[in-house]
Design a protein around this motif. Structure first.
Motif, PDB file in Angstrom:
ATOM      1  N   ASN A  28       0.828  -1.207   0.000  1.00 16.22           N
ATOM      2  CA  ASN A  28       0.000   0.000   0.000  1.00 16.22           C
ATOM      3  C   ASN A  28       0.867   1.263   0.000  1.00 16.22           C
ATOM      4  O   ASN A  28       0.571   2.235  -0.704  1.00 16.22           O
ATOM      5  N   ASP A  29       1.942   1.241   0.797  1.00 14.74           N
ATOM      6  CA  ASP A  29       2.857   2.390   0.814  1.00 14.74           C
ATOM      7  C   ASP A  29       3.538   2.557  -0.540  1.00 14.74           C
ATOM      8  O   ASP A  29       3.698   3.689  -1.034  1.00 14.74           O
ATOM      9  N   LEU A  30       3.967   1.435  -1.137  1.00 12.17           N
ATOM     10  CA  LEU A  30       4.609   1.498  -2.450  1.00 12.17           C
ATOM     11  C   LEU A  30       3.634   1.993  -3.521  1.00 12.17           C
ATOM     12  O   LEU A  30       3.998   2.782  -4.389  1.00 12.17           O
ATOM     13  N   MET A  31       2.379   1.539  -3.437  1.00 16.53           N
ATOM     14  CA  MET A  31       1.380   1.985  -4.404  1.00 16.53           C
ATOM     15  C   MET A  31       1.096   3.473  -4.236  1.00 16.53           C
ATOM     16  O   MET A  31       0.922   4.198  -5.225  1.00 16.53           O
ATOM     17  N   ASN A  32       1.061   3.930  -2.982  1.00 16.80           N
ATOM     18  CA  ASN A  32       0.858   5.365  -2.750  1.00 16.80           C
ATOM     19  C   ASN A  32       2.013   6.188  -3.317  1.00 16.80           C
ATOM     20  O   ASN A  32       1.803   7.288  -3.840  1.00 16.80           O
ATOM     21  N   LEU A  33       3.240   5.647  -3.205  1.00 14.37           N
ATOM     22  CA  LEU A  33       4.394   6.342  -3.769  1.00 14.37           C
ATOM     23  C   LEU A  33       4.296   6.430  -5.281  1.00 14.37           C
ATOM     24  O   LEU A  33       4.579   7.481  -5.882  1.00 14.37           O
ATOM     25  N   ILE A  34       3.892   5.336  -5.915  1.00 13.53           N
ATOM     26  CA  ILE A  34       3.781   5.304  -7.374  1.00 13.53           C
ATOM     27  C   ILE A  34       2.651   6.215  -7.854  1.00 13.53           C
ATOM     28  O   ILE A  34       2.803   6.961  -8.831  1.00 13.53           O
ATOM     29  N   THR A  35       1.513   6.156  -7.177  1.00 11.67           N
ATOM     30  CA  THR A  35       0.362   6.944  -7.623  1.00 11.67           C
ATOM     31  C   THR A  35       0.456   8.411  -7.212  1.00 11.67           C
ATOM     32  O   THR A  35      -0.348   9.223  -7.695  1.00 11.67           O
ATOM     33  N   SER A  36       1.402   8.746  -6.347  1.00 12.85           N
ATOM     34  CA  SER A  36       1.530  10.147  -5.915  1.00 12.85           C
ATOM     35  C   SER A  36       1.825  11.079  -7.090  1.00 12.85           C
ATOM     36  O   SER A  36       1.414  12.239  -7.080  1.00 12.85           O
ATOM     37  N   LEU A  37       2.535  10.563  -8.106  1.00 14.53           N
ATOM     38  CA  LEU A  37       2.803  11.374  -9.292  1.00 14.53           C
ATOM     39  C   LEU A  37       1.499  11.765  -9.984  1.00 14.53           C
ATOM     40  O   LEU A  37       1.295  12.922 -10.345  1.00 14.53           O
ATOM     41  N   GLY A  38       0.623  10.787 -10.169  1.00 16.04           N
ATOM     42  CA  GLY A  38      -0.644  11.064 -10.824  1.00 16.04           C
ATOM     43  C   GLY A  38      -1.588  11.891  -9.970  1.00 16.04           C
ATOM     44  O   GLY A  38      -2.274  12.792 -10.470  1.00 16.04           O
ATOM     45  N   LYS A  39      -1.619  11.598  -8.670  1.00 15.72           N
ATOM     46  CA  LYS A  39      -2.512  12.335  -7.775  1.00 15.72           C
ATOM     47  C   LYS A  39      -2.139  13.811  -7.712  1.00 15.72           C
ATOM     48  O   LYS A  39      -3.020  14.675  -7.609  1.00 15.72           O
ATOM     49  N   SER A  40      -0.831  14.104  -7.752  1.00 19.07           N
ATOM     50  CA  SER A  40      -0.393  15.500  -7.686  1.00 19.07           C
ATOM     51  C   SER A  40      -0.833  16.294  -8.923  1.00 19.07           C
ATOM     52  O   SER A  40      -0.946  17.517  -8.884  1.00 19.07           O
ATOM     53  N   ILE A  41      -1.080  15.575 -10.013  1.00 15.76           N
ATOM     54  CA  ILE A  41      -1.515  16.222 -11.256  1.00 15.76           C
ATOM     55  C   ILE A  41      -3.034  16.379 -11.289  1.00 15.76           C
ATOM     56  O   ILE A  41      -3.564  17.359 -11.808  1.00 15.76           O
ATOM     57  N   GLY A  42      -3.749  15.411 -10.703  1.00 12.06           N
ATOM     58  CA  GLY A  42      -5.210  15.485 -10.705  1.00 12.06           C
ATOM     59  C   GLY A  42      -5.903  14.182 -11.054  1.00 12.06           C
ATOM     60  O   GLY A  42      -7.132  14.131 -11.139  1.00 12.06           O
ATOM     61  N   TYR A  43      -5.145  13.103 -11.272  1.00 10.60           N
ATOM     62  CA  TYR A  43      -5.754  11.825 -11.590  1.00 10.60           C
ATOM     63  C   TYR A  43      -6.573  11.305 -10.412  1.00 10.60           C
ATOM     64  O   TYR A  43      -6.185  11.436  -9.256  1.00 10.60           O
ATOM     65  N   ARG A  44      -7.692  10.679 -10.738  1.00  8.25           N
ATOM     66  CA  ARG A  44      -8.502   9.968  -9.753  1.00  8.25           C
ATOM     67  C   ARG A  44      -8.535   8.508 -10.175  1.00  8.25           C
ATOM     68  O   ARG A  44      -8.975   8.173 -11.283  1.00  8.25           O
ATOM     69  N   PHE A  45      -8.058   7.638  -9.301  1.00 10.83           N
ATOM     70  CA  PHE A  45      -7.856   6.241  -9.671  1.00 10.83           C
ATOM     71  C   PHE A  45      -9.084   5.400  -9.325  1.00 10.83           C
ATOM     72  O   PHE A  45      -9.723   5.586  -8.285  1.00 10.83           O
ATOM     73  N   ILE A  46      -9.370   4.455 -10.227  1.00  9.01           N
ATOM     74  CA  ILE A  46     -10.465   3.512 -10.021  1.00  9.01           C
ATOM     75  C   ILE A  46      -9.959   2.112 -10.371  1.00  9.01           C
ATOM     76  O   ILE A  46      -8.897   1.956 -10.971  1.00  9.01           O
TER      77      ILE A  46
END
Length: 238
Positions: A28-46
């Protein structure tokens, strides 16, 4: 030899499994690190399938375990083939080559994470905005793109080392590299166009470092070739 190879493979597998379990616990921590790039831009993951998240956690844990296991794999391969060489110097040389390969690969992945991927994700996000389409990204597709770009850039950074090794064994020469440089540049731009979004800026961000690596490979190969000639002259004088 078969028994020794089996033992070494078992050791590599045990290390892989240990790191895999540890990485999955922290997935979960690793996934948060990977998705942090997209989240900082505005991506919403599903996720589109009930099992999608857990499969991606397994993928992340597997890739992490493989990367952490690479030094062990390099050492075990070097130790297995060490009896073929007559001196300890050759064994150390193999380990050194493996270490340099790992360092280059990690440098490539760092470049991709810090520079290339943020730009690529932002470009793709803004392209969606211009089309007035809301970005709700499948976690599977996002991580697939992440792993693909990280792997490609990591492998590309091995170019100088590969060229040096081919020069050492006489397959490649600096003169040949200079002659085919124009063709290699065309190939580099084609590869950059394949692994990046279809815009000039992102392609240049990949292509220019690759061209610089190729030019660096030529310089290093010239140095290696010059060292070989100097060594032959010294031997002839003796």
């Amino acid at each position: 030899h078969v028994k020794e190879l089996k033992h070494r493979m078992m050791f590599v597998l045990v290390v892989f499994l240990i790191v895999f379990i540890a990485a999955y616990i922290k997935s979960n921590d690793l996934m948060n690190l990977i998705t942090s790039l997209g989240k900082s831009i505005g991506y919403r993951f599903i996720y589109l399938a009930p099992q999608e998240v857990i499969i991606q956690q397994f993928r992340i844990a597997g890739v992490t375990a493989l990367i952490c296991d690479l030094p062990i794999i390099v050492y075990e391969i070097a130790a297995f083939i060490a009896p073929v060489f007559s001196s300890k110097k050759s064994f150390i040389g193999i380990l050194f080559i493996g270490f340099i390969a790992l360092v280059l690969f990690l440098l490539g992945t760092i470049f991709a994470y810090e520079i290339l991927l943020p730009f690529v994700y932002r470009f793709l996000y803004e392209t969606g905005l211009t089309s007035k389409i809301t970005a709700q990204i499948s976690i599977k597709e996002y991580i697939t793109l992440f792993i693909t770009l990280e792997s490609c850039i990591g492998i590309v950074t091995e170019m100088p080392l590969i060229c040096i090794m081919l020069t050492k064994v006489g397959i490649l020469t600096p003169d040949i590299m200079v002659k085919i440089r124009a063709y290699i540049i065309v190939v580099i731009f084609i590869v950059a166009a394949i692994i990046t979004p279809p815009d000039v800026v992102s392609q240049m961000m990949v292509a220019i470092p690759m061209i610089c690596l190729y030019q660096l490979s030529i310089i290093l190969c010239k140095f290696i070739k010059g060292g070989k000639r100097h060594g032959k002259r010294n031997k002839s004088k003796e």
